[in-house]
Design a protein around this motif. Structure first.
Motif, PDB file in Angstrom:
ATOM      1  N   ALA A  24       0.826  -1.213   0.000  1.00 22.07           N
ATOM      2  CA  ALA A  24       0.000   0.000   0.000  1.00 22.07           C
ATOM      3  C   ALA A  24       0.855   1.256   0.000  1.00 22.07           C
ATOM      4  CB  ALA A  24      -0.929  -0.004   1.209  1.00 22.07           C
ATOM      5  N   GLN A  25       2.061   1.164   0.573  1.00 22.43           N
ATOM      6  CA  GLN A  25       2.958   2.312   0.608  1.00 22.43           C
ATOM      7  C   GLN A  25       3.820   2.410  -0.648  1.00 22.43           C
ATOM      8  OE1 GLN A  25       5.250   2.485   4.223  1.00 22.43           O
ATOM      9  NE2 GLN A  25       3.459   2.721   5.527  1.00 22.43           N
ATOM     10  N   GLY A  26       3.630   1.493  -1.590  1.00 22.38           N
ATOM     11  CA  GLY A  26       4.333   1.595  -2.863  1.00 22.38           C
ATOM     12  C   GLY A  26       5.682   0.902  -2.920  1.00 22.38           C
ATOM     13  N   TRP A  27       5.954   0.016  -1.989  1.00 22.35           N
ATOM     14  CA  TRP A  27       7.219  -0.713  -2.027  1.00 22.35           C
ATOM     15  C   TRP A  27       7.158  -1.821  -3.071  1.00 22.35           C
ATOM     16  CZ3 TRP A  27      11.538   0.328   1.001  1.00 22.35           C
ATOM     17  CH2 TRP A  27      11.353   1.241   2.047  1.00 22.35           C
ATOM     18  N   ARG A  28       8.245  -2.013  -3.786  1.00 22.66           N
ATOM     19  CA  ARG A  28       8.409  -3.177  -4.658  1.00 22.66           C
ATOM     20  C   ARG A  28       9.101  -4.263  -3.848  1.00 22.66           C
ATOM     21  NH1 ARG A  28      12.713  -4.871  -7.953  1.00 22.66           N
ATOM     22  NH2 ARG A  28      13.801  -2.880  -7.617  1.00 22.66           N
ATOM     23  N   LEU A  29       8.454  -5.434  -3.753  1.00 18.33           N
ATOM     24  CA  LEU A  29       8.950  -6.503  -2.897  1.00 18.33           C
ATOM     25  C   LEU A  29       9.702  -7.558  -3.705  1.00 18.33           C
ATOM     26  CD1 LEU A  29       5.869  -7.102  -0.558  1.00 18.33           C
ATOM     27  CD2 LEU A  29       7.788  -5.527  -0.262  1.00 18.33           C
ATOM     28  N   GLN A  30      10.836  -7.961  -3.197  1.00 13.54           N
ATOM     29  CA  GLN A  30      11.608  -9.052  -3.764  1.00 13.54           C
ATOM     30  C   GLN A  30      11.927 -10.030  -2.643  1.00 13.54           C
ATOM     31  OE1 GLN A  30      15.502  -7.976  -5.178  1.00 13.54           O
ATOM     32  NE2 GLN A  30      15.885  -9.967  -6.145  1.00 13.54           N
ATOM     33  N   VAL A  31      11.502 -11.274  -2.785  1.00 16.20           N
ATOM     34  CA  VAL A  31      11.713 -12.286  -1.757  1.00 16.20           C
ATOM     35  C   VAL A  31      12.875 -13.183  -2.173  1.00 16.20           C
ATOM     36  CG1 VAL A  31      10.695 -14.186  -0.460  1.00 16.20           C
ATOM     37  CG2 VAL A  31       9.280 -12.234  -1.108  1.00 16.20           C
ATOM     38  N   LEU A  32      13.869 -13.279  -1.299  1.00 12.53           N
ATOM     39  CA  LEU A  32      15.010 -14.163  -1.505  1.00 12.53           C
ATOM     40  C   LEU A  32      14.907 -15.324  -0.530  1.00 12.53           C
ATOM     41  CD1 LEU A  32      17.944 -11.564  -1.744  1.00 12.53           C
ATOM     42  CD2 LEU A  32      16.556 -12.519  -3.605  1.00 12.53           C
ATOM     43  N   GLN A  33      15.241 -16.519  -1.007  1.00 11.81           N
ATOM     44  CA  GLN A  33      15.246 -17.700  -0.163  1.00 11.81           C
ATOM     45  C   GLN A  33      16.644 -17.917   0.395  1.00 11.81           C
ATOM     46  OE1 GLN A  33      12.387 -19.159   0.642  1.00 11.81           O
ATOM     47  NE2 GLN A  33      11.362 -17.711  -0.723  1.00 11.81           N
ATOM     48  N   ALA A  34      16.751 -17.903   1.716  1.00 10.19           N
ATOM     49  CA  ALA A  34      18.047 -18.056   2.368  1.00 10.19           C
ATOM     50  C   ALA A  34      18.685 -19.389   1.973  1.00 10.19           C
ATOM     51  CB  ALA A  34      17.877 -17.985   3.883  1.00 10.19           C
ATOM     52  N   GLY A  35      19.967 -19.329   1.691  1.00  7.69           N
ATOM     53  CA  GLY A  35      20.695 -20.522   1.334  1.00  7.69           C
ATOM     54  C   GLY A  35      20.566 -20.926  -0.118  1.00  7.69           C
TER      55      GLY A  35
END
Length: 233
Positions: A24-35
């Motif tokens: 909602a605040q306009g962040w672009r999310l990138q999810v990284l998987q640890a390891g």
């Protein structure tokens, strides 16, 4: 668009109620998987969120990627880049700042309110005052040098700390989306059995406290995000 990198250790410990707020605040999310995923994009992201998981920061021989995560956090925190750590993420931050992390003498699993320090009552955590939050850990961090202790519980003296306005570490799980809590109970079934904890008790707590926790945590995270400094270039 602001870029937030999320370092995730297990699928069911995700951003929870923090995700819709960031979107909602306009962040672009990138999810990284640890390891698994390279951490390059996390170096200069506008925000790094390091989530929880069932391993220890001391398991570097068994899980070598932990060393990389600690080194990443050392660099970001030295550069005062906005960083949020939750549970294991908070412990990794503490270790990156030179503090020890060790078994706390027992499991703290279940919903209970935080005891805010004077600093905590002046911080974004004031939104959590009196609200039972989820605790799920068997280790605890010491307070890093220069950090402000924000909260405790009877079982854990150091529940949260902040450094400046750019770094926040939370031993507890205010981000929990109670609608997804069954995933936690399934994922941690062995740990619950070993600790002698009935999942039905935790389900009842989640039903009772999930909605007020979501509202309070959203207010807390919103306050913290609004106060973030500009990302260093």
């Amino acid at each position: 668009m602001k870029h937030a990198v999320v370092l995730q250790h297990v699928a069911f410990e995700d951003l929870g109620t923090l995700q819709p707020l960031l979107l909602a605040q306009g962040w672009r999310l990138q999810v990284l998987q640890a390891g698994i995923d390279a951490l390059d994009s996390a170096e200069t992201a506008d925000l790094l969120v390091v989530l929880g998981g069932p391993i220890s920061v001391n398991d570097t021989a068994t899980y070598p990627f932990v060393t990389d995560s600690i080194a990443l956090l050392q660099r970001r925190l030295q550069q005062q880049r906005p960083t949020l750590g939750i549970c294991l993420g908070a412990q990794l931050m503490a270790r990156a700042l030179g503090a020890s992390v060790a078994p706390s003498g027992g499991k703290e699993i279940g919903f209970a309110p935080l005891l805010l320090t004077d600093e905590g009552q002046r911080s974004p955590l004031q939104a959590l005052q009196g609200i039972p939050v989820l605790h799920w850990h068997g280790e605890a961090f010491e307070l890093p040098a220069g950090a402000r202790r924000l909260a405790s519980t009877p079982a854990c003296r150091h529940q949260a700390f902040a450094i400046g306005s750019h770094a926040l570490a939370l031993q507890c799980h205010p981000e929990l989306d109670a609608r997804q809590f069954e995933r936690w109970l399934i994922g941690h079934t062995l740990e619950l059995a070993q600790a002698g904890i009935d999942p039905n008790d935790l389900r009842a707590q989640a039903r009772r406290y999930g909605a007020p926790l979501a509202a309070a945590a959203t207010a807390m995270f919103d306050h913290w995000l609004q106060d973030l400094p500009e990302t260093p270039q």
